[in-house]
Scaffold this motif. Structure first.
Motif: not given
Length: 306
Positions: A87-92, A111-113, A134-137, A141-142
């Motif tokens: 997963g190179e480059g996919l994570f914050t 970081g990326s929710h 970010a959200g609560e739907t 997620f947040n």
């Protein structure tokens, strides 16, 4: 002269006193006979871990490490030899890591929710959440902290730092329900930080800032809570039905049965082998070996019975 308690003492000192008493109770626990294994993971030349929030094992005993640095998701064989990064480059900002019963790799990123599902080959198979939104739907997620799996493939997300809820999906990724709000009452959360599902389908949640573990049925109905463990950060279940807890600020590992009775524990604050600097994630291998990831010490430790 009669002494009157100042409101500040009641609000601040009493919780601290309760935490100190809980810590004293934990400090008196028997040692289970684990020892640290020197240098359990062999990193590539020139590579280092950053903060290590999570570690996980698959059925082969391969070790996966999720850390905050280059090559954020690494796989090692059962002997600790480095195999690859995924997963190179996919994570914050890496956080949670789990391997499901089919060998798929799941990550949560505060970081990326996002919650991501990778297959064994490292390809993204499912995406939960909206990247950098970010959200609560039903679809957001947040800062999700962790993920767990039910007996029929259900997916439970501890949505965690920004929200205060558990979100349930079916095995195809369809939203089913969510439960929990911010608070300290039964069924409420103050940072649901880790989640596992036992063999009976009970959903076990580390309610970190409330310093307790809460247990629910598979539909989110509150069953019970355990408040005698210090502050639980990481959770793992072993094949023999024991619950392993990384108690972060207590710098300990605790071992419980599924009635909540502490069987023993080990660890203390420090930087040497066998000591901890905020143990954050925990995993148990097929032979009962324990892996613990640390935030402050930038490492993964392996423990085996003496």
């Amino acid at each position: 002269m009669k002494r009157h308690l100042h409101p500040h003492w009641i609000l601040v000192e009493l919780p601290l006193l309760a935490a100190a008493l809980a810590g004293a109770q934990i400090a008196a626990l028997p040692d289970l006979g684990y020892r640290a294994v020197p240098d359990p993971l062999k990193l590539p030349a020139g590579a280092n871990f950053g903060e290590v929030p999570s570690v996980a094992l698959d059925a082969r005993g391969h070790i996966y490490v999720f850390h905050r640095g280059p090559r954020a998701l690494m796989e090692f064989d059962a002997a600790g030899n480095f195999l690859r990064s995924i997963g190179e480059g996919l994570f914050t900002r890496p956080h949670g890591l789990r391997i499901d019963p089919d060998g798929n790799i799941w990550t949560t990123d505060v970081g990326s929710h996002l919650v991501l599902k990778f297959n064994r080959e490292g390809q993204v198979m499912m995406v939960f959440g909206r990247q950098n939104s970010a959200g609560e739907t039903d679809s957001q997620f947040n800062q999700p902290a962790d993920v767990a799996f039910g007996r029929n493939g259900e997916i439970y997300v501890a949505d965690g730092y920004g929200n205060s809820r558990i979100v349930k999906f079916d095995r195809e990724g369809r939203f089913l329900k969510a439960w929990g709000t911010k608070g300290a009452a039964p069924g409420q959360f103050n940072l649901p930080h880790a989640v596992v599902v036992d063999a009976n389908g009970q959903v076990i949640v580390a309610d970190r800032e409330n310093a307790r573990i809460q247990i629910f049925d598979s539909d989110g109905n509150f069953l019970k809570e355990w408040t005698h463990l210090g502050q639980p950060w990481g959770l793992a279940l072993s094949r023999d039905g024991l619950l392993y807890v990384a108690a972060g600020r207590d710098n300990r590992v605790l071992v419980l049965d599924l009635d909540g009775k502490i069987q023993g524990g080990f660890g203390e604050r420090g930087k040497l082998p066998g000591q901890f600097g905020w143990p954050h994630g925990i995993a148990v291998g097929p032979a009962g070996e324990i892996y613990v990831s640390e935030i402050l010490n930038w490492r993964v430790q392996k423990f085996v019975r003496k």
